[in-house]
Design an enzyme around this catalytic site. Sequence first.
Site, PDB file in Angstrom:
ATOM      1  N   TRP A  62       6.778  17.017   3.975  1.00 19.26           N
ATOM      2  CA  TRP A  62       5.446  16.455   4.162  1.00 19.26           C
ATOM      3  C   TRP A  62       4.448  17.502   4.662  1.00 19.26           C
ATOM      4  O   TRP A  62       3.508  17.178   5.386  1.00 19.26           O
ATOM      5  CB  TRP A  62       5.481  15.256   5.122  1.00 19.26           C
ATOM      6  CG  TRP A  62       6.393  14.161   4.658  1.00 19.26           C
ATOM      7  CD1 TRP A  62       7.671  13.950   5.044  1.00 19.26           C
ATOM      8  CD2 TRP A  62       6.084  13.135   3.712  1.00 19.26           C
ATOM      9  NE1 TRP A  62       8.202  12.855   4.416  1.00 19.26           N
ATOM     10  CE2 TRP A  62       7.248  12.326   3.578  1.00 19.26           C
ATOM     11  CE3 TRP A  62       4.951  12.808   2.969  1.00 19.26           C
ATOM     12  CZ2 TRP A  62       7.310  11.238   2.733  1.00 19.26           C
ATOM     13  CZ3 TRP A  62       5.008  11.710   2.133  1.00 19.26           C
ATOM     14  CH2 TRP A  62       6.178  10.938   2.013  1.00 19.26           C
ATOM     15  N   LYS A  90       3.092  11.713  -1.321  1.00 25.21           N
ATOM     16  CA  LYS A  90       1.703  11.285  -1.181  1.00 25.21           C
ATOM     17  C   LYS A  90       0.811  12.465  -1.527  1.00 25.21           C
ATOM     18  O   LYS A  90       1.298  13.562  -1.831  1.00 25.21           O
ATOM     19  CB  LYS A  90       1.403  10.835   0.257  1.00 25.21           C
ATOM     20  CG  LYS A  90       2.064   9.545   0.694  1.00 25.21           C
ATOM     21  CD  LYS A  90       1.609   9.165   2.094  1.00 25.21           C
ATOM     22  CE  LYS A  90       2.293   7.886   2.567  1.00 25.21           C
ATOM     23  NZ  LYS A  90       1.850   7.496   3.927  1.00 25.21           N
ATOM     24  N   ASP A 131      -7.006 -12.969 -13.216  1.00 24.40           N
ATOM     25  CA  ASP A 131      -7.398 -13.692 -12.013  1.00 24.40           C
ATOM     26  C   ASP A 131      -8.867 -13.428 -11.675  1.00 24.40           C
ATOM     27  O   ASP A 131      -9.390 -12.341 -11.918  1.00 24.40           O
ATOM     28  CB  ASP A 131      -6.520 -13.250 -10.836  1.00 24.40           C
ATOM     29  CG  ASP A 131      -6.891 -13.950  -9.552  1.00 24.40           C
ATOM     30  OD1 ASP A 131      -6.661 -15.165  -9.467  1.00 24.40           O
ATOM     31  OD2 ASP A 131      -7.452 -13.291  -8.657  1.00 24.40           O
ATOM     32  N   GLU A 163      -8.738 -17.234 -15.795  1.00 26.19           N
ATOM     33  CA  GLU A 163      -8.826 -18.151 -14.665  1.00 26.19           C
ATOM     34  C   GLU A 163     -10.300 -18.181 -14.260  1.00 26.19           C
ATOM     35  O   GLU A 163     -10.791 -17.263 -13.609  1.00 26.19           O
ATOM     36  CB  GLU A 163      -7.929 -17.667 -13.516  1.00 26.19           C
ATOM     37  CG  GLU A 163      -7.810 -18.664 -12.385  1.00 26.19           C
ATOM     38  CD  GLU A 163      -8.485 -18.212 -11.098  1.00 26.19           C
ATOM     39  OE1 GLU A 163      -8.400 -18.946 -10.104  1.00 26.19           O
ATOM     40  OE2 GLU A 163      -9.128 -17.138 -11.085  1.00 26.19           O
TER      41      GLU A 163
END
Length: 668
Positions: free
Chosen positions: A80, A112, A327, A381
Site C-alpha cells: 500500500w 486502490k 430504477d 420504473e
Amino acid sequence: MLDIVKNDPWLEPFSRSIEDRNNYFLKKEKELTQNGKIRLSDFATGYLYFGLHKTTDGWVFREWAPNATEIFLIGTFNNWQRMEPYRLRSIEKGVWEVKIPPEHIRHQDLYKLLVSWEGGSGERIPAWCRRVVQDAQTHIFSAQVWEPATPYTFKITNFKPDTSPLLIYECHVGMATAEEKVGTYNEFRENVLPRIKNSGYNAIQLMAIQEHPYYGSFGYHVSNFFAPTSRFGTPDELRQLIDAAHEMGIAVIMDIVHSHVVKNELEGIARFDGSYDLYFPSNPNRRNHPAWDSLCFDYGKNEVLHFLLSNCKYWMEEYRFDGFRFDGVTSMLYYSHGLEESFTRYDDYYNNRQDLDAICYLTLANKLIHEVNPTAITIAEEVSGMPGLGLDIKSGGYGFDYRMAMNIPDFWIKTIKERKDEEWHPSAIWWETTNRRADEKTISYVESHDQALVGDKTIIFRLIDADMYWFMSKLKSSSFRVDRGMALHKMIRLVTATTINGGYLNFMGNEFGHPEWIDFPREGNNWSHKYARRQWQLADDKNLKYHYLGDFDKAMINLIKSVPDFQTTTITKIWDKDDDNVLAYMRERLLFVFNFHPEKSFNDYGMLVPEGEYSIVLNTDNFRFGGFGLNNDTVHHFTHHDPLYAKDGKGWIKIYLPARSAFVLKKI
C-alpha cells in the site's frame, strides 16, 4: 408526424416538444457513432479499456481523472505504498495509464488508487473496477483482482427469454435465505431457483447486484457500477447462478441503478479526482438529490454517457443478463425529480422542466441494449406516466419494452386502508387494472419490494395483521380476519395478473403471504437479520395455511401460461355492477368472474357470454386453496338461449357466486 402523436391526438399540442426531444437523441447518437461509422455498441466498450486488465505481457491499468495531478496504484502487492513502478502517467484527455510486469500482481490481490490534486489527495477505489470486497474486521472496502486460472465458462450461450407473457419473480439474493444472515449466490442457485421454476415464473429480477457500501440501502446507493456485490459471493458464482437460471428457461433481469450515486468518496466515484463535477453537474442544486441524499449524474457529458452505456453492455456481455429494470426513471426525467409534482394533465409532462440529457441517455441505453441483444428486456420504473416510455424509438418513444404499472399497488393499498369491503367497486378495480396507454406494454403487480419496507405492510399483513401470528395453523380454529384476508389475497392477485397487457411481477415470498415487513440490519434494530430473510418453511409446512396461497399462485400462473401470448389477447368486459360488487371479463375462451361482496352470495347470477359449455378451471374458494368449497367445480355450465342475442352468438350463463370469491371458467 411521429407515431406517438398519431396514436394519441391529445399529444398534438406538444408535438414540437416531442420532435425536439427525438431530434436531440438522433443528433447525440450521430455524434457518438461518428456519423454512423461505428455502432453504438462499439462506443460502449469502456470496460474493455479502463480498469485493470491482464495482457499477454503483463497488466495495464487505466483511469479517467482529468483533475488529478498524480496517481499511484497501491495494494497488497506493494504494501500500500507509493512506488515508482506503480505511478500512472497522463496520456490523453484526462486518461491515466500504468503498465506492470505480470509477476507483480496476482489473483485476489487488493488494490486502490492514491490520487492527488491541487490542494489535496485521497485513496480511491477505481471507477471501472470489477470486484470490490470489504474487510471483515476494519469494514474498509478495496478493489480486488479477479483473474482466476480457470474462469467460469457459460454452458448456455444463446438464451432467449420467454415473454409470452413475462412473469417476473423479483428477488434479493441476500435476503433469500431462511437463516438470519446474508444469503449467497450459490444458496440462491441451489435452493431458490428450483422454487421459482416450480412456481411457473419465467424471469427473475435481481436487486442489489451492483456493489453498495450500505446493505440496508436495498442496493439503491451504488458505489461501484461494474462490481457485482461480494456480499453474496464471487463474480463466477453470479455467472453460475445466471447460467443455471437459463438452463431452467428463466430469464435474468438486473435491477440497474443509473439514476443516482452514493455520496461516499472512499467507496464510490464522488469527488474521484478531487473535483465535484467529474461525473456530476457543476451546479450543486442539480448535483445533489434532495430526497435520496445522493448525487445525480451529468448526462450531458459524453464521458458519463460512455461510462453508463458501457455499464449496460458490460453486464450483458460479461454476465449474460437478459435485460434491465431501470430504477428511478421519474427522478431522471425531470429537473424536479418528480418531487411534489402532480402529473394530472399532459401539460405537466411538457413544462420545460424535462432533463433532455437524461431522456437522451435513457433512449441511447435502450437503443444500445437492443443492439447488443435484440431479445433483451428493458423495463422503466416510472411513476409520473410520461407518454412514450414504453414505445419504440422509431415511433418517437424512449424504447423501453415495458413500464411498471405503479398505479395498481397504490390502488390496492388505498382500497384496503380507506374503503369498506362493500365499497370495493368493480368499476374502480377494472379502471385501475386496465387503465394504460394502448401502445405501451406494462408490468402489472400487486406489490413489489417497495410495499413491504419497514414502516409499511405487505398486502397480506394489511388484510390479516396480528391474526397471522395465531390463526394460520390448520390445527387451530380460524378467524374472520384470516378467512377474509386469504380470500381477498387470492382475488386481488387473480384480477391483477389476468388483466395484464405485458407482464406480471411478484416479490419473492409474497405469493404465499410472507408475514411482516422487510427491515435490513441497522443500528436501530441491533443489526438484526430477522426481517431481512424469507421464511420458506412457512410455505412448505402443510400444517399451516401459507401453502394454500402459494398453491393458488402456482395454479394461476400455469393458467395464464396455458394461453399462448395471453398478454396480447383481447380483454372484454362482460359485466360490472358496483351494487353487487361483481365483475366479469373474458380473454380468449376464459371467463373471469369476481364477487367482491363481503356478505352476499348470488344464486343463478346471469350474464351474457358467447354461447356454449363452460367448465371451472380455477376457483379461489376451492378447498385445495384454503377456501370453503361452496361451488362444485366438476359441474359444467351451459348458456341459456335467448333469441334477442342469438344473432350475436350470445346466451345467458347463470352461476352461483359465493361471497368474496372468484373463479375462471373455460369455454369448451
